[in-house]
Design an enzyme around this catalytic site. Structure first.
Site, PDB file in Angstrom:
ATOM      1  N   CYS A 197      -5.036   3.289   9.576  1.00 18.65           N
ATOM      2  CA  CYS A 197      -3.928   2.451   9.095  1.00 18.65           C
ATOM      3  C   CYS A 197      -4.144   1.029   9.602  1.00 18.65           C
ATOM      4  O   CYS A 197      -5.223   0.711  10.114  1.00 18.65           O
ATOM      5  CB  CYS A 197      -2.570   3.021   9.522  1.00 18.65           C
ATOM      6  SG  CYS A 197      -2.288   3.057  11.303  1.00 18.65           S
ATOM      7  N   ARG A 237       1.220   5.100  11.884  1.00 22.53           N
ATOM      8  CA  ARG A 237       0.888   6.131  10.892  1.00 22.53           C
ATOM      9  C   ARG A 237      -0.377   6.927  11.193  1.00 22.53           C
ATOM     10  O   ARG A 237      -0.358   8.160  11.145  1.00 22.53           O
ATOM     11  CB  ARG A 237       0.779   5.508   9.495  1.00 22.53           C
ATOM     12  CG  ARG A 237       2.100   5.011   8.955  1.00 22.53           C
ATOM     13  CD  ARG A 237       1.902   4.103   7.768  1.00 22.53           C
ATOM     14  NE  ARG A 237       1.176   2.896   8.156  1.00 22.53           N
ATOM     15  CZ  ARG A 237       0.747   1.967   7.339  1.00 22.53           C
ATOM     16  NH1 ARG A 237       0.955   2.113   6.042  1.00 22.53           N
ATOM     17  NH2 ARG A 237       0.126   0.895   7.786  1.00 22.53           N
ATOM     18  N   ASP A 295       4.750   1.479   5.662  1.00 23.28           N
ATOM     19  CA  ASP A 295       4.519   1.236   7.080  1.00 23.28           C
ATOM     20  C   ASP A 295       5.845   1.240   7.851  1.00 23.28           C
ATOM     21  O   ASP A 295       6.673   0.343   7.677  1.00 23.28           O
ATOM     22  CB  ASP A 295       3.828  -0.118   7.244  1.00 23.28           C
ATOM     23  CG  ASP A 295       3.230  -0.278   8.625  1.00 23.28           C
ATOM     24  OD1 ASP A 295       3.694   0.408   9.553  1.00 23.28           O
ATOM     25  OD2 ASP A 295       2.300  -1.092   8.771  1.00 23.28           O
TER      26      ASP A 295
HETATM   27  P1  4NP Z   1       0.624   1.142  11.569  1.00 27.82           P
HETATM   28  O1  4NP Z   1       1.830   0.102  11.770  1.00 27.82           O
HETATM   29  O2  4NP Z   1      -0.397   0.470  10.683  1.00 27.82           O
HETATM   30  O3  4NP Z   1       1.248   2.313  10.887  1.00 27.82           O
HETATM   31  O4  4NP Z   1       0.082   1.456  12.956  1.00 27.82           O
HETATM   32  C1  4NP Z   1       1.602  -1.197  12.267  1.00 27.82           C
HETATM   33  C2  4NP Z   1       1.712  -1.441  13.623  1.00 27.82           C
HETATM   34  C3  4NP Z   1       1.506  -2.715  14.118  1.00 27.82           C
HETATM   35  C4  4NP Z   1       1.183  -3.742  13.245  1.00 27.82           C
HETATM   36  C5  4NP Z   1       1.053  -3.498  11.905  1.00 27.82           C
HETATM   37  C6  4NP Z   1       1.257  -2.224  11.415  1.00 27.82           C
HETATM   38  N1  4NP Z   1       0.985  -5.059  13.746  1.00 27.82           N
HETATM   39  O5  4NP Z   1       0.700  -5.950  12.943  1.00 27.82           O
HETATM   40  O6  4NP Z   1       1.070  -5.289  14.955  1.00 27.82           O
END
Ligand code: 4NP
Length: 155
Positions: free
Chosen positions: A8, A14, A123
């Protein structure tokens, strides 16, 4: 042994949930010797950080541990190391192809493309909805595992 990398954007919500949920399915079904899984990010925003507390809490509600997972960024070498690289949303796939320099072996896939209702997994970092994310991930992992264990040619 089939190796699967869940991917992800940040590797704190995720994809670590997918890794933990898929591993739990393998353990409950006695399939740990047939599959290996891990997770990684397409960005380096969260490198080294633990699983985001609401994601960890949701897993705990499901009776699943996130372990001591810390975020890592995927690399081009992961393309040869894994049999499948499974993104959570279309946007992840584009970034994964960029990191890997393409997808000549068709290994880069979207998790819910194995389900009856192909779609992105939103997300929860942005939506705040960890329950929907975990349900979508569970649906995708079930469908993925069913596809990988279908038929007689099981190795
Ligand atoms: P993930 O969610 O892709 O599901 O782990 C996110 C967590 C942090 C960030 C973006 C998406 N971020 O930009 O810090």
């Amino acid at each position: 042994m089939q190796r699967i990398l869940f991917v992800c954007l940040g590797n704190i919500c995720r994809s670590p949930m997918a890794e933990s949920i898929f591993r739990d399915m393998l353990e409950k079904r006695g399939l740990t010797d047939r599959f290996e899984c891990a997770s990684a990010a397409t960005s380096d925003e969260e490198t080294g950080n633990p699983v985001y507390p609401p994601a960890r809490a949701r897993l705990r509600e499901m009776g699943i541990s996130a372990g001591n997972k810390r975020a890592v960024t995927m690399t081009r070498d992961d393309y040869s190391r894994y049999d499948l690289l499974v993104g959570m949303e279309t946007r992840n796939l584009a970034a994964m192809r960029r990191i890997c320099g393409g997808d000549p072996q068709g290994k880069i896939r979207r998790l819910l493309d194995w389900s009856d209702r192909p779609r992105d997994i939103a997300d929860p970092w942005y939506t705040g909805d960890f329950r929907t994310a975990s349900a979508d991930i569970e649906e995708g992992c079930e469908a993925l595992l069913a596809a990988l264990t279908a038929g007689a040619a099981q190795r």
